[in-house]
Scaffold this active site. Structure first.
Site, mmCIF file in Angstrom:
data_model
loop_
_atom_site.group_PDB
_atom_site.id
_atom_site.type_symbol
_atom_site.label_atom_id
_atom_site.label_comp_id
_atom_site.label_asym_id
_atom_site.label_seq_id
_atom_site.Cartn_x
_atom_site.Cartn_y
_atom_site.Cartn_z
ATOM 1 N N THR A 146 -19.331 62.700 -3.708
ATOM 2 C CA THR A 146 -18.470 63.586 -4.494
ATOM 3 C C THR A 146 -18.360 64.955 -3.827
ATOM 4 O O THR A 146 -17.260 65.502 -3.673
ATOM 5 C CB THR A 146 -19.052 63.746 -5.920
ATOM 6 N N GLN A 189 -17.718 53.615 0.481
ATOM 7 C CA GLN A 189 -17.931 52.185 0.230
ATOM 8 C C GLN A 189 -17.837 51.328 1.492
ATOM 9 O O GLN A 189 -17.968 50.115 1.413
ATOM 10 C CB GLN A 189 -16.925 51.672 -0.819
ATOM 11 N N SER A 211 -22.111 58.441 1.523
ATOM 12 C CA SER A 211 -23.140 58.707 0.516
ATOM 13 C C SER A 211 -24.319 57.764 0.724
ATOM 14 O O SER A 211 -24.130 56.553 0.855
ATOM 15 C CB SER A 211 -22.528 58.483 -0.877
ATOM 16 N N HIS A 248 -26.772 56.648 -1.195
ATOM 17 C CA HIS A 248 -27.254 55.652 -2.177
ATOM 18 C C HIS A 248 -26.418 54.382 -2.205
ATOM 19 O O HIS A 248 -26.732 53.438 -2.938
ATOM 20 C CB HIS A 248 -27.398 56.272 -3.570
ATOM 21 N N CYS A 262 -18.729 55.537 -12.472
ATOM 22 C CA CYS A 262 -18.444 56.848 -13.056
ATOM 23 C C CYS A 262 -17.560 56.728 -14.281
ATOM 24 O O CYS A 262 -17.560 57.577 -15.144
ATOM 25 C CB CYS A 262 -17.767 57.748 -12.044
HETATM 26 N N1 PLP Z 1 -16.306 57.787 -3.388
HETATM 27 C C1 PLP Z 1 -16.421 56.476 -3.641
HETATM 28 C C2 PLP Z 1 -15.412 55.527 -3.067
HETATM 29 C C3 PLP Z 1 -17.463 55.987 -4.432
HETATM 30 O O1 PLP Z 1 -17.562 54.695 -4.691
HETATM 31 C C4 PLP Z 1 -18.394 56.920 -4.960
HETATM 32 C C5 PLP Z 1 -19.497 56.478 -5.830
HETATM 33 O O2 PLP Z 1 -19.321 55.651 -6.701
HETATM 34 C C6 PLP Z 1 -18.229 58.282 -4.659
HETATM 35 C C7 PLP Z 1 -17.176 58.677 -3.869
HETATM 36 C C8 PLP Z 1 -19.169 59.309 -5.181
HETATM 37 O O3 PLP Z 1 -20.360 59.311 -4.445
HETATM 38 P P1 PLP Z 1 -21.677 60.014 -5.044
HETATM 39 O O4 PLP Z 1 -22.143 59.132 -6.156
HETATM 40 O O5 PLP Z 1 -22.641 60.037 -3.909
HETATM 41 O O6 PLP Z 1 -21.276 61.368 -5.491
#
Ligand code: PLP
Length: 395
Positions: free
Chosen positions: A79, A187, A207, A209, A333
């Site tokens: 994010t 992803q 990211s 995780h 989310c």
């Molecule tokens: N972008 C995509 C395509 C995602 O799938 C996610 C997480 O679900 C994010 C951004 C956000 O990442 P983070 O959870 O590390 O903020």
């Protein structure tokens, strides 16, 4: 008091939401938490030890995406990476008069809501539609670009349906019109090869995780020479592009996870691709009224998104959870909101199909036996749910 029996076995099929930490990631992070507590900005031994750990992790993450370590900026996750890329770059270019932003309509909320926020402050925005393949066509982007376009953001792989976008071609089109190109590779990194040079982008976010690293840490790759304003101002950490003492244990964990993901990528991709295909074929065969959402050809290997006619996805998710199977209705989310999927909506599916679809996202721990169990329990659950509802069949 209601009591639920604990299911015999729990099966985790929600790896696009998050992944469990690898034991070696935990071990290294624990060592840092216990022993390497220094502040990387400190000049003494303790500081330099922490700085070396952060530098090593920077090289490891750079390696995963084919980048130079000096171009990798650590963030608090996908994010933040998306936010810095979009806000930081367009604000740096505000003086040029270019105030038009383009993104696909199937982006993660981290991109979509950032565009919305900028639209409220006067930037023009265009969201690119997709067809039922879930892929952004270069022609659609070409038609949307203007001489005022400052930045285009199109994700590498979609989180809900797994489709891989033709990023290299889209980036080339954006550059032809003088616009920057950012891709959210949250992803795809760790699942399929991601190479910033081959993709030809200006910025790329990842990211930890999502590839068996810790939550709350990510990275943004920024092409050398590109000016991006910081969102967090303060100290000079991260070459003055993100102030604040580094999350050293998280960063180190991300580095370990990146190295392991890179090493296993090819074999894991073919193993998971085969498992996913078996799961998908098994469901389509055993459960009437099912269909795969999005192109079956251009997808990350671990993901399938399946619609179940005459089913409310949330009810199916809960029923599966009671059987020990963890899946999701779309992005983590937006789960729990009962909102239709914005991705399936953008693909032009009818209202029912945007709310009857389940994402199965596989990962390291999944086995043949687990997939067999899901295929075995699903038909009965779906039949039961359908018998309880009177929703008429829809196309
Ligand atoms: N972008 C995509 C395509 C995602 O799938 C996610 C997480 O679900 C994010 C951004 C956000 O990442 P983070 O959870 O590390 O903020």
């Amino acid at each position: 008091m209601l009591r639920f029996e604990e299911p015999v076995q729990r099966i985790y099929l929600d790896h696009n939401a998050t992944t469990p930490l690898l034991p070696s990631v935990i071990d290294r992070m624990t060592a840092v938490l216990r022993e390497e507590f220094g502040n990387p900005s400190s000049v003494h031994h303790f500081g330099q030890q922490a700085k070396a750990a952060v530098d090593d992790a920077r090289s490891e993450v750079a390696e995963l995406i084919g980048a130079d370590p000096s171009e990798v900026l650590f963030t608090s996750g996908g994010t933040e990476g998306d936010n810095i890329a979009i806000r930081g770059a367009v604000e740096a270019l505000e003086g040029t008069g270019r105030r038009h932003l383009v993104a696909s309509a199937i982006e993660h909320e981290a991109v979509l809501n950032t565009l919305k926020a900028l639209a409220r402050r006067g930037w023009e925005t265009t969201l690119l539609s997709v067809d039922q393949s879930g892929i952004v066509s270069p022609a659609t982007l070409r038609a949307a670009l203007t001489d005022r376009t400052v930045l285009v953001s199109v994700m590498h792989a979609n989180n809900e349906i797994g489709t891989i976008q033709p990023v290299a071609e889209l980036a080339r089109l954006a550059h032809e019109r003088g616009a920057l190109f950012h891709t959210d590779a949250v992803q795809s990194a760790g699942k399929i090869p991601v190479n910033v040079k081959a993709l030809g982008v200006d910025m790329l976010s990842v990211s930890a995780h999502k590839f068996y690293g810790p939550k709350g840490v990510g990275a943004l790759w920024i092409r050398r020479g590109l000016r991006v304003l910081p969102l967090l101002t303060g100290g000079r950490q991260e070459r003055s592009r993100r102030a604040g003492t580094e999350n050293v244990p998280g960063i180190v964990g991300m580095g370990v996870a990146a190295t392991i993901a890179a090493g296993k990528m090819e074999s894991e991709a073919s193993r998971l691709g085969a498992l996913r295909d078996r799961l998908e074929a098994g469901i389509l065969r055993a459960v009437p009224g099912t269909a795969v959402n999005g192109s079956p050809n251009h997808r990350v290997p671990n993901t399938t998104n399946i619609s179940f006619d005459r089913i409310e996805a949330e009810s199916l998710l809960i029923a599966l959870d009671l059987e020990g199977v963890a899946v999701s209705t779309g992005s983590a989310c937006s789960s729990g909101t009962l909102e239709p999927s914005h991705v399936l909506k953008a693909m032009g599916f009818n209202a029912h199909r945007t709310q009857n679809s389940i994402r199965f996202s596989l990962g390291a721990s999944n086995t043949d036996a687990e997939i067999d169990r899901v295929i075995a329990v699903l038909p009965g659950i779906v039949e039961k749910l359908r018998s309880l509802t009177r929703t008429p069949a829809r196309a």
